[in-house]
Write an enzyme that holds these catalytic residues in place. Structure first.
Site, mmCIF file in Angstrom:
data_model
loop_
_atom_site.group_PDB
_atom_site.id
_atom_site.type_symbol
_atom_site.label_atom_id
_atom_site.label_comp_id
_atom_site.label_asym_id
_atom_site.label_seq_id
_atom_site.Cartn_x
_atom_site.Cartn_y
_atom_site.Cartn_z
ATOM 1 N N HIS A 60 -9.189 2.832 -0.419
ATOM 2 C CA HIS A 60 -8.028 3.006 -0.521
ATOM 3 C C HIS A 60 -7.635 2.228 -1.726
ATOM 4 O O HIS A 60 -8.119 0.716 -1.951
ATOM 5 C CB HIS A 60 -7.806 1.954 0.741
ATOM 6 C CG HIS A 60 -6.583 1.515 1.410
ATOM 7 N ND1 HIS A 60 -5.572 2.302 0.027
ATOM 8 C CD2 HIS A 60 -6.123 1.072 2.234
ATOM 9 C CE1 HIS A 60 -4.332 1.140 0.554
ATOM 10 N NE2 HIS A 60 -4.251 0.750 1.626
ATOM 11 N N LYS A 120 -9.510 9.187 1.417
ATOM 12 C CA LYS A 120 -9.697 7.599 1.761
ATOM 13 C C LYS A 120 -10.965 7.794 2.022
ATOM 14 O O LYS A 120 -11.940 7.019 1.837
ATOM 15 C CB LYS A 120 -9.001 6.339 2.309
ATOM 16 C CG LYS A 120 -7.696 6.079 1.831
ATOM 17 C CD LYS A 120 -6.966 5.500 3.191
ATOM 18 C CE LYS A 120 -5.495 4.946 2.241
ATOM 19 N NZ LYS A 120 -4.223 5.517 2.819
ATOM 20 N N CYS A 154 1.057 -1.166 -0.296
ATOM 21 C CA CYS A 154 0.339 0.029 -0.197
ATOM 22 C C CYS A 154 0.658 1.480 0.321
ATOM 23 O O CYS A 154 -0.157 2.194 -0.341
ATOM 24 C CB CYS A 154 -1.254 0.263 1.506
ATOM 25 S SG CYS A 154 -2.012 -1.839 1.158
ATOM 26 N N PHE A 187 0.906 -3.045 4.613
ATOM 27 C CA PHE A 187 1.239 -4.705 4.354
ATOM 28 C C PHE A 187 2.378 -5.270 4.409
ATOM 29 O O PHE A 187 3.052 -4.351 3.688
ATOM 30 C CB PHE A 187 -0.090 -5.641 4.141
ATOM 31 C CG PHE A 187 -1.402 -5.943 4.771
ATOM 32 C CD1 PHE A 187 -1.893 -6.493 4.210
ATOM 33 C CD2 PHE A 187 -1.589 -4.362 5.868
ATOM 34 C CE1 PHE A 187 -3.378 -6.186 4.762
ATOM 35 C CE2 PHE A 187 -3.199 -4.640 6.342
ATOM 36 C CZ PHE A 187 -3.896 -6.065 6.071
ATOM 37 N N HIS A 230 -2.583 8.350 5.503
ATOM 38 C CA HIS A 230 -2.655 7.218 4.693
ATOM 39 C C HIS A 230 -4.270 7.043 5.603
ATOM 40 O O HIS A 230 -5.157 6.503 5.354
ATOM 41 C CB HIS A 230 -1.915 6.489 6.156
ATOM 42 C CG HIS A 230 -2.197 4.944 5.032
ATOM 43 N ND1 HIS A 230 -1.769 4.212 3.962
ATOM 44 C CD2 HIS A 230 -2.961 3.715 5.433
ATOM 45 C CE1 HIS A 230 -2.398 3.723 3.772
ATOM 46 N NE2 HIS A 230 -2.352 1.937 4.829
ATOM 47 N N GLU A 276 -1.048 6.201 13.260
ATOM 48 C CA GLU A 276 -0.523 7.110 12.269
ATOM 49 C C GLU A 276 -0.664 8.840 13.087
ATOM 50 O O GLU A 276 -0.041 9.153 13.699
ATOM 51 C CB GLU A 276 -1.325 6.661 10.942
ATOM 52 C CG GLU A 276 -0.986 8.822 10.460
ATOM 53 C CD GLU A 276 -2.238 7.777 9.026
ATOM 54 O OE1 GLU A 276 -1.171 8.460 8.146
ATOM 55 O OE2 GLU A 276 -2.953 7.872 9.157
#
Lengths: 407, 85, 422
Positions: free
Chosen positions: C346, C341, C169, C405, C309, C320
């Site tokens: 996403h 997002k 990502c 990930f 993010h 975050e």
């Protein structure tokens, strides 16, 4: 900066499950190519591969890693383990974010993904494993290696088909230039499952021969495709001064230069056009501050497909002129390992530099019209200073790397 | 619907997430925290999915987060199995 | 003198807006493009929501051959590339091919095409030993996603360094970072770089269901993506693409190019902790942010906006927030942060680039896109997340971050063109 030195090597290959086993097998021309046993290949156009057989993951890795990893990831971890051990790397003694990981991949943990597609389409969505969320994607090997060794520097993953492995090593060198202490880098690749297999046979570039002695014959008049394989190599790259400072057990070799180019769209130039590949080689030499005369051997990409063989031969003879520069194709013993090919060729080149001996290619009788002096059948002794490694990816990716010995 | 035993649960965990690290640990397997056994959240999710497939057991997101030990998981699962029969 | 890199062209394919202008219009409106999945029948799945692009290949200039052969994500990349190159004003004929390269980020490559073809070759999943006669001739292009970079390279005539960057990502951010380094070191003068993914396909939906990462708020798809909100319960899967033309700054200046922003800094770290889990302290993301700021020569209090993010999972948003506080100290509470997002979901390997596009457009247009659906902030997430309504602001220094990930943590600093001139 100081040179980028290789302080550790780890190999997993169809003819050897660690560096020295692989090197001994290579020098004695012991092949790992045979009829596929991972699945029944009868219905497919190609039936041979360089398979890694008899690998028991539980013997090498913690039990809890096994269900969540593809076969190629397990092999990557084994190779990375050997490289880190070989380098005597003690992560705790290095800066907190000082060690990175850069791998290349071609299709990811494809066999794992095939299994999950099978689960989904045959049984239903609830049968898809939670591990599918991270076991197949292209970044998996970088992620798992970083976790296993606690490496918290930058993580990178490059995909440029069979050129990617060299691109990953170049990226590692780039990170060292920016101040990183060390990088675990390379590629271990391969997807021997039916779904991956038909993707590969669809290119028409795989040999249809059933006899391994007739299958993969680069630069031969009878060349009719190559044999794929699984495996590759992981290396530890370090800044030379940093390696010396921490007391690295030994320098295995050096990465001296690299360049990558991309070919024009197929159909716009003849299929054996060599221009972009030649440019990559010339730029790599320039990056190494080297001349064509400084190169003592070439480890070829060796596609075994006539147009591609012709292109590679044209590029090499254009750069190296009339010299009888030895050309090596140890991948005739393993098959072409996709992203793993470049790093394994680099590892092999470093071993050749170390021992002053070039490994043989097998089962091929290179045609004189290519103008190449391919080392065939038996190893050839030769003291060398620097070696060129070439890797190409489907679509037009070209990557060239100059490597040197430990002195 | 067959009854779910601790041994069977241990087999499912092993199948889904690999051999647990129970060797040398004090205490009954049932009471050892999953984290001590080396089973992470993904392992629990994978096991939950298998329990649903084989036993019809449905675990909510909160339950998955809160189950700390094999014994607790067994208890929750057996309660559902008993309720269904 | 050190070479610096600027953004001179932007192309976007996004849910709710194909093209950078419709994309920006969506962002500042605060509308969301999340809805019930239409690409396939998702009713058997735990999460049935996605942020889909209403993408008509023919209307976007692709030939029927391209539409038939290219994976959807590759189609996005070609279309966005054409927009970016047109936007940059670069004359393709003036480019030195060997000094022009391509870096495309993608997390899952051609997964949608692979699944479609698998269903065919396996006879609906029945056969493990798939049928080679049902393999399309270009199946290998789906199997190895470097084909995405190849297609973009052919679109612009690039023959320099070309590759796909695939770091999950953070691919979209990392691909741009990779391209920046290639220009800085002198391997290229122009790079076409960005990220693309079109993962809305059964296998991807199923795997995120299995790990319970996506939101199952299926009865409220338009408001299901709730970054930083107390009621957030997972991310919404999206698709999309953004591509940039990056140039060495003096070269751009010499040709009078319009500059959106300079790339002042880029850094990435791995958390080396877990393939999907995050520790709550956000340490490695903070380290990436700090390094990027130092490279950009920017102090914490000079950051005028952070594009988060902000995926909307319980663990990410907490992680975050901690990272911002760690990296920026007290200034974290004074810096507007938002997650787009909330509006466009996403899109995995694409989103890092799409978010950079939002940052470049934010600098260009002098406004900060909001975090949609943020009605009740989580007490653990106590920063200024620009809830619901876009905010006018002159932006000099923008920070964009990503987390993925595999443990990847990345950060990039964009500087406004005025600052880039200094």
């Amino acid at each position: 900066m100081n040179a980028a030195v290789v302080t550790g090597i780890g190999v997993v290959a169809p003819n050897g499950m660690n560096t020295e086993e692989y090197w001994n097998a290579t020098l004695t021309a012991r092949s790992g190519i045979g009829r596929i046993t991972r699945f029944a290949p009868d219905g497919y156009r190609a039936t041979l591969a360089g398979e890694i057989r008899g690998f028991d993951p539980a013997a090498h890795l913690p039990g809890r890693l096994v269900p969540q990893t593809d076969h190629s990831t397990r092999l990557s971890l084994v190779a990375a383990d050997e490289a880190v051990r070989d380098a005597g790397l003690d992560i705790g003694e290095l800066p907190e974010y000082g060690v990175g990981v850069v791998t290349a991949n071609s299709a990811g943990g494809f066999e794992f993904g095939h299994q999950e597609l099978d689960n989904l389409w045959r049984k239903g969505p609830e049968y898809v494993s939670a591990y599918q969320s991270f076991a197949w994607f292209y970044a998996v090997n970088t992620g798992q290696i970083s976790i296993r060794h606690g490496l918290r520097g930058p993580g990178g993953v490059l995909v440029s088909d069979e050129a990617g492995g060299l691109d990953a090593l170049a990226q590692a060198r780039r990170l060292l230039r920016r101040g990183l202490s060390a990088v675990v880098t390379g590629a271990v690749d391969g997807s021997l499952c039916p779904w991956g297999w038909i993707a590969q046979t669809a290119t028409g570039q795989l040999s249809a021969a059933e006899d391994p002695r007739l299958a993969y014959r680069p630069f031969d008049e009878e060349a009719a495709g190559f044999v794929p394989g699984e495996g590759g190599a992981m290396l530890v790259l370090e800044d030379e001064a940093a390696a010396r400072k921490r007391g690295a057990p030994g320098v295995r070799g050096r990465i001296l230069g690299h360049a990558a180019t991309f070919g024009p769209k197929p159909g716009t130039v003849p299929p054996d056009d060599a221009t972009a590949l030649r440019r990559a080689i010339e730029l790599a030499l320039a990056d190494a501050g080297a001349d064509a005369r400084d190169i003592d051997a070439v480890f070829a990409d060796a596609a075994g497909v006539p147009d591609l063989d012709r292109a590679e031969a044209t590029a090499l003879t254009a750069v190296f002129g009339g010299r009888e520069l030895p050309v090596c194709v140890p991948k005739t013993l393993t098959g072409r390992l996709c992203a793993g090919a470049g790093p394994l060729d680099v590892a092999t080149a470093l071993l050749a530099l170390r021992d002053g001996v070039l490994p043989p290619a097998v089962h091929t009788r290179p045609s004189p019209r290519y103008g190449l002096s391919v080392v065939v059948g038996r190893p050839r002794e030769l003291r060398m200073r620097a070696v060129l490694v070439v890797a190409r990816g489907l679509g037009g990716f070209n990557s060239a790397m100059v490597v040197g010995g430990s002195h | 619907m067959p009854d779910l035993t601790l041994d069977e649960l241990a087999r499912i965990l092993r199948d889904c997430a690999g051999e647990g690290e129970s060797a040398g640990r004090d205490g009954e397997f049932a009471d050892l925290p999953f984290t001590d056994l080396g089973y992470d959240s993904v392992a629990i999710l994978e096991t939950a999915a298998r329990l649903k497939q084989e036993y019809g057991v449905v675990l909510t997101d909160d339950e998955v987060m809160e189950i700390g030990t094999p014994g607790r998981l067994l208890e929750l699962a057996r309660r559902q199995i008993a309720g269904a029969s | 003198m050190a070479r610096e890199v600027v953004i001179t062209g932007v192309g976007v394919v996004a849910p709710g807006g194909i093209g950078s202008k419709p994309f920006w219009d969506l962002l500042v409106s605060g509308r969301t493009a999340t809805r019930t999945i239409t690409h396939f029948d998702a009713s058997p799945y735990r999460s049935t929501i996605a942020a889909e692009c209403d993408f008509d290949a023919a209307a976007e200039g692709l030939t029927s051959e391209e539409a038939g052969r290219l994976d959807r994500a590759t189609q996005f990349a070609v279309v966005a590339t054409r927009e970016a190159v047109g936007d940059s004003g670069l004359d393709a004929a003036e480019l030195d091919p060997y000094r022009t390269g391509v870096t495309i980020g993608s997390a899952v490559g051609c997964t949608t095409s692979l699944e479609r073809e698998y269903a065919v070759a396996s006879h609906g999943g029945r056969d493990w030993l798939v049928d080679p006669d049902l393999a399309v001739p270009h199946l290998y292009d789906y199997y190895v996603p470097s084909s995405m970079a190849a297609e973009v390279a052919w679109t612009v005539g690039a023959q320099g360094p070309c590759s796909v960057v695939s770091t999950g990502c953070t691919s979209g951010l990392d691909a741009v970072g990779h391209a920046v380094r290639l220009i800085e070191e002198g391997s290229a003068d122009v790079m076409v770089a960005g990220g693309t993914d079109a993962p809305i396909s059964p296998i991807t939906v199923a795997c995120f269901d299995a790990i319970r990462a996506t939101t199952p708020r299926n009865d409220e798809p338009a408001t299901a993506s709730r970054p930083f909100d107390r009621s957030r319960n997972g991310f919404v899967l999206g698709e999309g693409c953004a591509v940039f033309v990056l140039e060495e700054r003096e070269r751009a200046r010499a040709r009078g190019a319009h500059v959106y922003a300079g790339v002042g800094g880029f850094a990435s770290r791995c958390n080396a902790f877990h393939m999907t889990g995050l520790r709550p302290d956000g340490k490695e993301m903070a380290a990436a942010i700090e390094t990027a700021l130092v490279e950009a020569g920017v102090a914490a209090d000079e950051v005028s906006y952070i594009n988060a993010h902000g995926s909307g999972t319980k663990q990410n948003d907490r992680h975050e927030t901690a990272a911002f506080k760690k990296a920026l100290g007290a200034h974290a509470h004074r810096t507007p942060v938002s997650s787009i997002k909330s509006m466009i979901g996403h899109s995995l390997g694409a989103i890092g680039s799409v978010e950079l596009a939002a940052c470049a457009l934010a600098i260009e247009n002098g406004a900060i896109p909001p975090t949609a659906n943020l009605h009740e902030p989580d007490p653990e997430c106590d920063l200024d997340y620009v809830p619901l309504v876009a905010r006018e602001a002159q932006l000099d220094v923008v920070l964009s971050v990503g987390s993925g990930f595999g443990g990847f943590q990345s950060a990039m600093v964009l500087t406004g063109p005025g600052r880039a001139e200094r």
